[in-house]
Write a protein that holds these residues in place. Structure first.
Motif, PDB file in Angstrom:
ATOM      1  N   TRP A 161     -35.714 -12.158 -11.254  1.00 18.65           N
ATOM      2  CA  TRP A 161     -35.416 -13.496 -10.741  1.00 18.65           C
ATOM      3  C   TRP A 161     -34.147 -14.083 -11.345  1.00 18.65           C
ATOM      4  CZ3 TRP A 161     -37.482 -15.228  -6.465  1.00 18.65           C
ATOM      5  CH2 TRP A 161     -38.689 -14.667  -6.042  1.00 18.65           C
ATOM      6  N   SER A 162     -33.481 -13.345 -12.235  1.00 14.52           N
ATOM      7  CA  SER A 162     -32.206 -13.816 -12.788  1.00 14.52           C
ATOM      8  C   SER A 162     -31.037 -13.511 -11.871  1.00 14.52           C
ATOM      9  CB  SER A 162     -31.948 -13.173 -14.159  1.00 14.52           C
ATOM     10  OG  SER A 162     -32.874 -13.630 -15.121  1.00 14.52           O
ATOM     11  N   CYS A 163     -31.246 -12.637 -10.895  1.00 17.19           N
ATOM     12  CA  CYS A 163     -30.150 -12.199 -10.020  1.00 17.19           C
ATOM     13  C   CYS A 163     -29.742 -13.322  -9.075  1.00 17.19           C
ATOM     14  CB  CYS A 163     -30.576 -10.972  -9.226  1.00 17.19           C
ATOM     15  SG  CYS A 163     -29.308 -10.350  -8.094  1.00 17.19           S
ATOM     16  N   THR A 164     -28.432 -13.548  -8.973  1.00 19.22           N
ATOM     17  CA  THR A 164     -27.899 -14.544  -8.039  1.00 19.22           C
ATOM     18  C   THR A 164     -27.462 -13.906  -6.726  1.00 19.22           C
ATOM     19  OG1 THR A 164     -25.610 -14.369  -8.824  1.00 19.22           O
ATOM     20  CG2 THR A 164     -27.051 -15.898 -10.010  1.00 19.22           C
ATOM     21  N   THR A 165     -27.678 -12.626  -6.573  1.00 21.09           N
ATOM     22  CA  THR A 165     -27.269 -11.853  -5.385  1.00 21.09           C
ATOM     23  C   THR A 165     -25.793 -12.046  -5.072  1.00 21.09           C
ATOM     24  OG1 THR A 165     -27.851 -13.547  -3.720  1.00 21.09           O
ATOM     25  CG2 THR A 165     -29.604 -12.050  -4.427  1.00 21.09           C
ATOM     26  N   CYS A 166     -24.980 -12.255  -6.099  1.00 20.09           N
ATOM     27  CA  CYS A 166     -23.557 -12.543  -5.889  1.00 20.09           C
ATOM     28  C   CYS A 166     -22.781 -11.324  -5.414  1.00 20.09           C
ATOM     29  CB  CYS A 166     -22.930 -13.097  -7.157  1.00 20.09           C
ATOM     30  SG  CYS A 166     -22.771 -11.894  -8.500  1.00 20.09           S
ATOM     31  N   GLY A 209     -26.573 -18.721  -6.022  1.00 27.95           N
ATOM     32  CA  GLY A 209     -26.914 -17.781  -4.968  1.00 27.95           C
ATOM     33  C   GLY A 209     -28.271 -17.135  -5.151  1.00 27.95           C
ATOM     34  N   GLY A 210     -28.755 -16.497  -4.083  1.00 27.04           N
ATOM     35  CA  GLY A 210     -30.037 -15.812  -4.148  1.00 27.04           C
ATOM     36  C   GLY A 210     -31.210 -16.736  -4.374  1.00 27.04           C
ATOM     37  N   GLY A 211     -31.050 -18.008  -3.970  1.00 25.03           N
ATOM     38  CA  GLY A 211     -32.121 -18.984  -4.178  1.00 25.03           C
ATOM     39  C   GLY A 211     -32.142 -19.590  -5.558  1.00 25.03           C
ATOM     40  N   ARG A 212     -31.210 -19.181  -6.429  1.00 20.02           N
ATOM     41  CA  ARG A 212     -31.173 -19.720  -7.790  1.00 20.02           C
ATOM     42  C   ARG A 212     -30.844 -21.211  -7.794  1.00 20.02           C
ATOM     43  NH1 ARG A 212     -33.709 -17.600 -11.736  1.00 20.02           N
ATOM     44  NH2 ARG A 212     -32.725 -19.358 -12.739  1.00 20.02           N
TER      45      ARG A 212
END
Length: 699
Positions: A379-384, A632-635
């Motif tokens: 859940w740390s990923c920002t999908t950047c 990003g990625g819902g963050r």
């Protein structure tokens, strides 16, 4: 010109009856280990990556065979390219010598022999040895590389092969008193070490060392596909089979499929074969980790570790699952099928029902998220996409993250508690804040913004998005854009209260159901209104409307406001403020990940800033290597409970340039960087490029 002596070994020591059987044995070992790896990839789901072979081959030629992507990184990249080129020259030379000496084929004669098999090979060998030493030193000095004993063993073996090759060359020159030794400058230096040796001494040492050299070489061949060196074979395939889909596009999940049993990936075998292949094609070069904003800010995520952990689990779990799948196939039970009167069997069902030993069951019972990948890392990923941008093997990290999130959310209901509120708000009110859906068009009060009901023949639908409609700060951006569109004479209208959240955050957080609901409703509305062209100010809306919605039948021409404004300025439909001598000051431009890396839009925001009279200054992390704002990625809707906040780090990078303002082209970036400036107690405004351009006209 007198005949040039060949590089055949001294005194017949080739012993074909020993050497060639050893070579075949080494080759058999390499094939065996490669087949073992191939079996591991086979446990994954099928996926067709064979379309557009010409485009795939060109990419493989450029990035894998010619090492263009590797060379983008100066220093280590240059060393790797030198090592790679030298190895190719040495392999070609070795094959040529073997064919000429052992098969009697006159492949290289005369001057070309001197140029290639003497001079070029000596230079290549020296470059190869120097590169090996550089790699060893770098791994000893850089702890971030997470070097393993195997790495040093491989590098040491390669260096030993190179050095013993030069010693053999020196012995040959000394033993034959080669008149052409000057064409082998490195070998000639080594020959000086044996001055004064008798012919018998040189002959004996040469014979023994030659066999030792061959044993090292054959050992390397045998170990090749079992060691890290297998990337020489895997990386070209990884690049060839890279995704050719639009950047950021996720695999389609048909929510209307009555046979849909699971979503996302809860086990390794629910990933595709390419996902599993990626884990073994990873060369641990560290580029993805160095580019990752989450890792840089102390979050529990490393893209490299993600790949390596999945790869290690594949080594543990793969052989067991492969055996079970083979057994199930022999019994006529495949994933998704079952005998009559029995429920369908998924891949997980086949494994769960198997008769396993206690040790095997302990491996099979390990959870993908939890035991292999920590939920906090996931859940740390920002999908950047920074990791995928820099990866020389074109590996695909982000899709794996989203697949695992999808399983956690859709099948396990396991996600951060803040996400529950966001999902509920999207379901009930069509926006992440949960504000009343009937207030979406309230931002237009006093702006005289037409709706499609008022102007059904409008050329463009303007899609302000949830931020542009509900967030107080981003409403100002919407108002400024409306003003510029009117000034340029653009025919546009809005949906008003009929617009709903595009669903990007829901999908990247793994909630395919909420995404499907929102996207389906939006597509139905857009199609009913006959919408063809859409203006967006949020790159995340762009990604959903332009890249995701076509999977559900929604096909529209989407343009981001930065591209439209740049076009209007170029056409003269908007005046250039800089032509009047207006000066917006030093403007630091921040590249949104979803606009830059995902849409390849970099020049247009800068063109708008310059047209407003601004002097663009660039951060070190800019363009395709931009540093994420953290949303990003819902963050955007989740709390940061580890390390430093990403937006604070990015704000500090901007402040290092002492700008008069920071320009963004994304509502998420605007919010995050503005908060970062507050945290830094810096009095530097963060503005959307629309505001900068509109503000210049007021000066």
């Amino acid at each position: 010109m007198e005949e040039v002596p060949t590089r055949e070994v001294l005194w017949n020591v080739s012993a074909h009856w020993v050497i060639y059987p050893l070579f075949l044995l080494a080759l058999a070992c390499a094939v065996y280990f490669f087949v073992r790896r191939w079996r591991l990839w086979k446990i994954g789901l099928p996926e067709d990556r064979s379309d557009h072979p010409g485009e795939r081959f060109r990419g493989m030629l450029r990035d894998a065979l010619l090492q263009v992507k590797v060379a983008e990184r100066r220093g280590p990249g240059f060393v790797h390219v030198a090592m790679y080129a030298a190895m190719i020259i040495l392999l070609v030379a070795t094959a040529t010598v073997a064919a000429q000496a052992d098969l009697g084929l006159p492949l290289v004669q005369g001057d070309f022999y001197l140029y290639f098999l003497s001079l070029a090979v000596d230079i290549a060998g020296a470059a190869f040895c120097i590169a090996m030493v550089a790699c060893i030193v770098r791994r000893l000095a850089n702890k971030e590389l997470d070097s393993r004993p195997e790495d040093f063993a491989v590098l040491g073996l390669l260096l030993a092969i190179g050095v013993t090759g030069f010693v053999l060359e020196g012995l040959r020159i000394a033993g034959t008193d080669d008149p052409w030794s000057a064409w082998s400058p490195v070998g000639d230096v080594f020959a000086g070490l044996f001055a004064g040796w008798s012919a018998d001494q040189i002959s004996a040492v040469h014979a023994g060392l030659w066999y030792f050299h061959m044993v090292l070489a054959f050992g390397l061949i045998a170990w090749w596909t079992y060691s890290k060196l297998v990337h020489v074979l895997l990386v070209p395939r990884a690049v060839y089979n890279r995704s050719l889909a639009p950047k950021g596009e996720l695999p389609f999940i048909d929510m209307e499929d009555e046979d849909l049993l699971t979503m996302g990936a809860g086990t390794l075998e629910e990933l595709t074969w390419k996902d599993l292949f990626d884990t073994q094609a990873c060369i641990r070069c560290n580029r993805c980790q160095e580019a990752c904003p989450a890792y840089a800010c102390g979050k529990p995520l490393s893209p490299k570790a993600l790949m390596q952990d999945l790869g290690a689990e594949l080594e543990r779990r793969g052989p067991i699952v492969y055996r079970l799948q083979r057994k199930a196939a022999r019994n006529g039970v495949e994933a998704g099928t079952s005998p009559a009167a029995e429920p369908p069997a998924t891949a997980a069902d086949v494994v769960a029902a198997a008769d396993l030993t206690e040790a095997e069951r302990a491996v099979i019972d390990r959870t993908l998220v939890g035991d292999v990948i920590s939920p906090n890392a996931l859940w740390s990923c920002t999908t950047c996409g920074a990791c995928m941008e820099v990866c020389p093997a074109r590996l695909e990290h982000v899709p794996k993250v989203v697949k695992m999130r999808t399983y956690q959310v859709s099948m396990e209901s396991a996600f951060p508690p803040e996400a529950q509120v966001t999902f509920r708000n999207m379901e009930n009110n069509g926006n992440p804040w949960g504000l009343g859906w009937q207030t979406r068009a309230k931002w237009t009060e006093g702006l005289d913004v037409p709706t499609l009901a008022d102007n059904p023949d409008a050329e463009y639908l303007y899609w302000p998005g949830c931020s542009g409609a509900f967030d107080a700060r981003n409403r100002k951006v919407s108002a400024a854009l409306v003003r510029l569109l009117k000034e340029a004479g653009v025919s546009f209208a809005i949906l008003g209260n009929d617009e709903k959240c595009c669903g990007d955050s829901a999908r990247r957080m793994g909630n395919e159901f909420v995404y499907f609901m929102l996207a389906s409703e939006n597509i139905a509305t857009l199609d009913a209104c006959g919408v063809k062209k859409i203006i967006v100010q949020c790159p995340h809306c762009y990604q959903a409307l332009a890249r995701d919605y076509p999977q559900l039948g929604g096909n529209y021409e989407v343009i981001h406001h930065s591209a439209l404004l740049a076009q209007l300025l170029a056409e003269g439909r908007l005046p250039r403020a800089d032509a009047r001598g207006a000066a917006a000051g030093r403007i630091c431009v921040h590249d949104s990940c979803y606009l830059g890396r995902y849409q390849d839009v970099y020049d247009e925001p800068r063109a708008v800033v310059r047209a407003a009279g601004g002097s663009v200054v660039e951060m070190e992390r800019c363009g395709s290597h931009s540093f994420c704002c953290g949303a990003g990625g819902g963050r955007m809707w989740l709390e940061e409970d580890a390390g430093t906040r990403v937006n604070v780090v990015r704000a500090a990078q901007a402040l290092a340039l002492a700008p008069d303002a920071v320009a963004t082209s994304c509502p998420f970036c605007l919010t995050m960087l503005a908060d970062g400036m507050v945290s830094a107690k810096a009095d530097v405004p963060v503005r959307d490029i629309v505001e900068i351009l509109a503000g210049a006209y007021d000066d």
